[in-house]
Design an enzyme around this catalytic site. Structure first.
Site, mmCIF file in Angstrom:
data_model
loop_
_atom_site.group_PDB
_atom_site.id
_atom_site.type_symbol
_atom_site.label_atom_id
_atom_site.label_comp_id
_atom_site.label_asym_id
_atom_site.label_seq_id
_atom_site.Cartn_x
_atom_site.Cartn_y
_atom_site.Cartn_z
ATOM 1 C CB ILE A 1 -15.762 1.061 -0.002
ATOM 2 C CG1 ILE A 1 -15.671 -0.225 -0.815
ATOM 3 C CG2 ILE A 1 -17.172 1.597 0.019
ATOM 4 C CD1 ILE A 1 -16.590 -1.320 -0.291
ATOM 5 C CE LYS B 1 -10.621 -4.375 6.915
ATOM 6 N NZ LYS B 1 -10.504 -5.396 5.871
ATOM 7 N N GLY C 1 -5.916 -4.598 -1.616
ATOM 8 C CA GLY C 1 -5.060 -4.386 -2.794
ATOM 9 C C GLY C 1 -4.383 -3.028 -2.692
ATOM 10 C CB VAL D 1 -0.958 -0.005 1.220
ATOM 11 C CG1 VAL D 1 -1.799 1.265 1.249
ATOM 12 C CG2 VAL D 1 -1.861 -1.237 1.196
ATOM 13 C CE LYS E 1 -6.489 -4.134 8.455
ATOM 14 N NZ LYS E 1 -6.297 -4.263 7.041
ATOM 15 C CD GLU F 1 -4.469 -7.425 7.251
ATOM 16 O OE1 GLU F 1 -3.694 -6.738 7.922
ATOM 17 O OE2 GLU F 1 -5.093 -6.969 6.282
ATOM 18 C CB ALA G 1 -5.142 18.849 -2.545
ATOM 19 C CG ASP H 1 -8.923 -7.441 8.231
ATOM 20 O OD1 ASP H 1 -8.004 -6.624 8.314
ATOM 21 O OD2 ASP H 1 -9.834 -7.353 7.390
ATOM 22 C CB VAL I 1 9.973 4.433 8.012
ATOM 23 C CG1 VAL I 1 10.594 3.492 9.024
ATOM 24 C CG2 VAL I 1 10.396 5.864 8.297
#
Ligand code: HSE
Length: 420
Positions: free
Chosen positions: A129, A198, A295, A12, A100, A183, A31, A194, A41
């Protein structure tokens, strides 16, 4: 110019850096300022990350860098990121996190620490989403009656492939890992943890419920068999792993488990890595949100939406309210949850067995809705499959214990909840 530091440049994090660069024009237009990823890092500097930003293995190089305006936390884990996010906020930096687990354990403390400094977390729940934005802002006029959805892309990807294509559990889990959905420890996905993180985040925004994962009912998808899948198909159900938050009187049910749902419902048609969340508000009625739940690029899309919001100055309390929402509603004890159930038992194939099973269920006030008997792999045994009318979780648990003690019942009794 706004400068970003990224804690954790994995799938990610790399997507965040790359999208900020590749889509720089459109992001600046939206923006109102130029946004660049300055540094990141990682734990292992020797691994190729596919990014052009400067990398360090010391988180303080980002958190204490006076040039960094926004810290993006994508490390995973709980206590280490908590300490770093706290320090970043204390240093006056805005924070965006996709973590999360961090929020499932520390969201209320972080809201206090953040105060008026933005701390945003759109990517923490349901990947790409915009469900956090929908609940925090879009539905703010409503009392929320329920939230129900597919909140783990890995489980949905696995279930879809196991049910539709006959894929093997281990193989399809490995594939989800290779695709970057699962994960680091995939038991978080398949065990329902997980999704529970959420669900707790959504329940905080909707109801102000301050529960921890340990407080709620969580079950995974590990025990689903082809018999359950065949039964579900025969009786018009689809099997999905759902997160459910439901207001019942002055209580809120929170639970994550494999669920049989009518095959013709919209959520039953959500396949693969897709997530979908249905939110019912008292004024808006039913709303539904659909999109990729995991993803790199999909999750990074949500991370960058938070960055853009912060740069625009769209703030507000982290959980969407300052005071008031947390009063009144309490977490409903697991035992008081009321729903329909599916049961699978392996029994001796002889006279009187069915009667003793049904009378045991009857003793606990459980009424049978539908039943099927199938031959088992051994000649002297049969598989009994039931659906029940609604009953309390406590009644079902007691009935299962009693059924398990009958001489004619062999092995584990499988149970799945049904939502219509
Ligand atoms: N492992 C998670 C999932 C990633 O499969 O949904 C997104 O939180």
């Amino acid at each position: 110019m706004v400068k970003i530091g990224i804690l954790g440049v994995g799938t990610v994090g790399a997507s965040v850096a790359n999208i900020l660069e590749a889509n720089a024009d459109i992001i600046e237009a939206r923006a109102g300022k130029k946004i660049i990823a300055k540094s990141g890092v990682v734990k292992n500097l020797g691994k190729e990350r596919g990014v052009s930003i400067k990398l360090s293995d010391n988180p303080l190089d980002v958190v204490d860098d006076p040039e960094i305006d926004i810290v993006v936390e994508l490390m995973g884990g709980v206590e280490e990121p908590y300490a770093l996010v706290k320090k970043a906020l204390e240093n006056g930096k805005a924070v965006v996190t996709a973590n999360k687990a961090l929020l499932a354990y520390h969201r209320y403390e972080l809201q206090e620490i953040a105060g008026d400094i933005p701390l945003m977390y759109e990517a923490s729940t349901a990947g790409g989403i915009p469900i956090i934005g929908a609940l925090r802002t879009g539905l703010s006029a409503n009392h929320i009656e329920s939230i129900q959805g597919i909140m783990n892309g890995t489980c949905n990807y696995m279930l879809t492939n196991m049910i539709n294509n006959g894929a093997k559990y281990e193989e399809i889990l490995k594939e989800s890992q290779e695709l970057g959905y699962a994960e680091a420890d995939p038991t978080f996905d398949v065990g329902g943890f997980d999704a529970s993180h959420k669900l707790l985040i959504l329940a905080s925004i909707a109801y102000g419920i301050d529960a921890k994962p340990e407080d709620i009912l969580i079950e995974g998808i590990e025990n689903i068999t082809s018999t359950d899948v065949d039964f579900a198909k025969e009786f018009g159900y689809e099997i999905k792993s759902l997160g459910i938050a439901k207001k019942v009187g002055n209580g809120v049910e929170l639970r994550v488990h494999a669920t049989m749902i009518p095959a013709d419902s919209m959520i039953a048609k959500v396949d693969g890595v897709m997530n979908a969340v249905t939110v019912v508000g008292d004024r808006v009625g039913e709303t539904m949100y659909y999109g990729p739940g995991a993803g790199g690029d999909a999750t990074a899309s949500a991370v960058i939406s938070d960055i853009v919001d912060i740069v625009r100055g769209n703030q507000g309390p982290m959980l969407g309210y300052k005071k008031g929402l947390e009063s009144g509603l309490k977490l409903l004890p697991k035992e008081d949850i009321v729903t329909q159930y599916y049961l699978r038992l392996e029994v001796a194939d002889e006279s009187g067995v069915l009667a003793s099973i049904t009378s045991t269920l009857g003793k606990f006030g459980i009424s049978i809705e539908a039943m099927l008997q199938k031959p088992s792999s051994t000649e002297e045994r049969a598989k009994l499959l039931f659906t029940t009318h609604k009953c309390k979780e406590s009644e079902m648990q007691e009935a299962m214990t009693a059924l398990g003690k009958l001489d004619v019942v062999h092995g584990e009794i499988a149970m799945m909840r049904i939502e219509k």
